[in-house]
Design an enzyme around this catalytic site. Sequence first.
Site, PDB file in Angstrom:
ATOM      1  N   GLY A  46       0.764  -1.250   0.000  1.00 25.00           N
ATOM      2  CA  GLY A  46       0.000   0.000   0.000  1.00 25.00           C
ATOM      3  C   GLY A  46       0.791   1.293   0.000  1.00 25.00           C
ATOM      4  O   GLY A  46       0.295   2.321  -0.445  1.00 25.00           O
ATOM      5  N   ASP A 105      -5.533   1.351  10.360  1.00 23.11           N
ATOM      6  CA  ASP A 105      -6.954   1.026  10.494  1.00 23.11           C
ATOM      7  C   ASP A 105      -7.151   0.435  11.904  1.00 23.11           C
ATOM      8  O   ASP A 105      -7.295   1.170  12.872  1.00 23.11           O
ATOM      9  CB  ASP A 105      -7.283   0.046   9.363  1.00 23.11           C
ATOM     10  CG  ASP A 105      -8.750  -0.247   9.200  1.00 23.11           C
ATOM     11  OD1 ASP A 105      -9.537   0.147  10.061  1.00 23.11           O
ATOM     12  OD2 ASP A 105      -9.131  -0.883   8.216  1.00 23.11           O
ATOM     13  N   LYS A 133      -7.585   5.985  10.431  1.00 18.07           N
ATOM     14  CA  LYS A 133      -9.011   5.813  10.745  1.00 18.07           C
ATOM     15  C   LYS A 133      -9.119   5.505  12.227  1.00 18.07           C
ATOM     16  O   LYS A 133      -9.226   4.331  12.616  1.00 18.07           O
ATOM     17  CB  LYS A 133      -9.557   4.599   9.988  1.00 18.07           C
ATOM     18  CG  LYS A 133     -10.064   4.837   8.614  1.00 18.07           C
ATOM     19  CD  LYS A 133     -10.768   3.544   8.186  1.00 18.07           C
ATOM     20  CE  LYS A 133     -10.864   3.425   6.710  1.00 18.07           C
ATOM     21  NZ  LYS A 133     -11.404   2.104   6.317  1.00 18.07           N
ATOM     22  N   ASP A 161      -5.700  -0.424  -2.307  1.00 21.58           N
ATOM     23  CA  ASP A 161      -6.522  -1.218  -3.225  1.00 21.58           C
ATOM     24  C   ASP A 161      -7.897  -1.565  -2.680  1.00 21.58           C
ATOM     25  O   ASP A 161      -8.142  -1.519  -1.478  1.00 21.58           O
ATOM     26  CB  ASP A 161      -5.813  -2.546  -3.515  1.00 21.58           C
ATOM     27  CG  ASP A 161      -5.876  -3.498  -2.314  1.00 21.58           C
ATOM     28  OD1 ASP A 161      -5.423  -3.096  -1.222  1.00 21.58           O
ATOM     29  OD2 ASP A 161      -6.392  -4.621  -2.459  1.00 21.58           O
TER      30      ASP A 161
HETATM   31  C1  PRP Z   1      -3.486  -2.659   4.616  1.00 27.34           C
HETATM   32  C2  PRP Z   1      -2.811  -1.306   4.662  1.00 27.34           C
HETATM   33  C3  PRP Z   1      -2.089  -1.308   5.973  1.00 27.34           C
HETATM   34  C4  PRP Z   1      -2.939  -2.209   6.843  1.00 27.34           C
HETATM   35  C5  PRP Z   1      -3.711  -1.401   7.818  1.00 27.34           C
HETATM   36  O1  PRP Z   1      -2.534  -3.551   4.136  1.00 27.34           O
HETATM   37  O2  PRP Z   1      -1.933  -1.153   3.555  1.00 27.34           O
HETATM   38  O3  PRP Z   1      -0.789  -1.832   5.851  1.00 27.34           O
HETATM   39  O4  PRP Z   1      -3.812  -2.924   5.972  1.00 27.34           O
HETATM   40  O5  PRP Z   1      -4.617  -2.194   8.531  1.00 27.34           O
HETATM   41  P1  PRP Z   1      -4.573  -2.428  10.091  1.00 27.34           P
HETATM   42  O6  PRP Z   1      -4.272  -1.128  10.786  1.00 27.34           O
HETATM   43  O7  PRP Z   1      -5.982  -2.903  10.378  1.00 27.34           O
HETATM   44  O8  PRP Z   1      -3.570  -3.491  10.382  1.00 27.34           O
HETATM   45  P2  PRP Z   1      -2.914  -4.947   3.492  1.00 27.34           P
HETATM   46  O9  PRP Z   1      -2.683  -6.015   4.498  1.00 27.34           O
HETATM   47  O10 PRP Z   1      -4.268  -4.865   2.853  1.00 27.34           O
HETATM   48  O11 PRP Z   1      -1.816  -5.143   2.384  1.00 27.34           O
HETATM   49  P3  PRP Z   1      -1.401  -4.197   1.168  1.00 27.34           P
HETATM   50  O12 PRP Z   1      -0.662  -3.013   1.754  1.00 27.34           O
HETATM   51  O13 PRP Z   1      -0.524  -5.086   0.367  1.00 27.34           O
HETATM   52  O14 PRP Z   1      -2.647  -3.770   0.426  1.00 27.34           O
END
Ligand code: PRP
Length: 178
Positions: A46, A105, A133, A161
């Site tokens: 991300g 998140d 968030k 994404d």
């Molecule tokens: C998403 C985002 C953060 C994480 C945040 O990554 O990029 O790294 O989730 O969520 P959290 O605070 O609830 O842990 P994801 O695991 O979807 O992988 P990506 O970055 O490859 O999309």
Amino acid sequence: MTDRRYVIDELISAKSIAARIEAICHEIREEFADTDKLVVVGLLRGSFVFIADLVRELDLPLEVDFLEASSYGDGMESSREVRILKDLRGAIEGRDVLLVEDIVDTGHTLHHVTKLLESRNPARLRTIALLDKPSRREVEMKADWTGFEIPDEFVVGYGIDYGQRNRNLPFIGKVRFT
Ligand code: PRP
């Protein structure tokens, strides 16, 4: 990939993102003005767009490394489990580290990864997240710098994404299911 139909409404423009990065970089430059051992670590996938803009605006002597973590599948719910899919190439012991996250998140990812990096004894570890968030938080965690606090909307773009799509949007958008 998801089959649900949706449209994307702009939430944060590319111009607003650039202005916020410029403002935060003033503070980051002050924080790391005294070091030539800075490693900027992007959390894949991300953060790849954010880190690219951030390091160019930072204009400091630095190295870039990446770590891939995943806590989500291809859907919208956090599995609460953080897996390290790709580790750093370089050692960070004694180095100054800036960890770059796209969004905080639940906080599980940032919590898990900062613990991991701290265990490797960096001289200094600071964190930056483009988006936060706070209403979704499950573990107490806050990045040292945050670009924008946002409500509990499903967001995409600028590296983020939905079902692996839309990472290439130049702005942050909000997914609206139709
Ligand atoms: C998403 C985002 C953060 C994480 C945040 O990554 O990029 O790294 O989730 O969520 P959290 O605070 O609830 O842990 P994801 O695991 O979807 O992988 P990506 O970055 O490859 O999309």
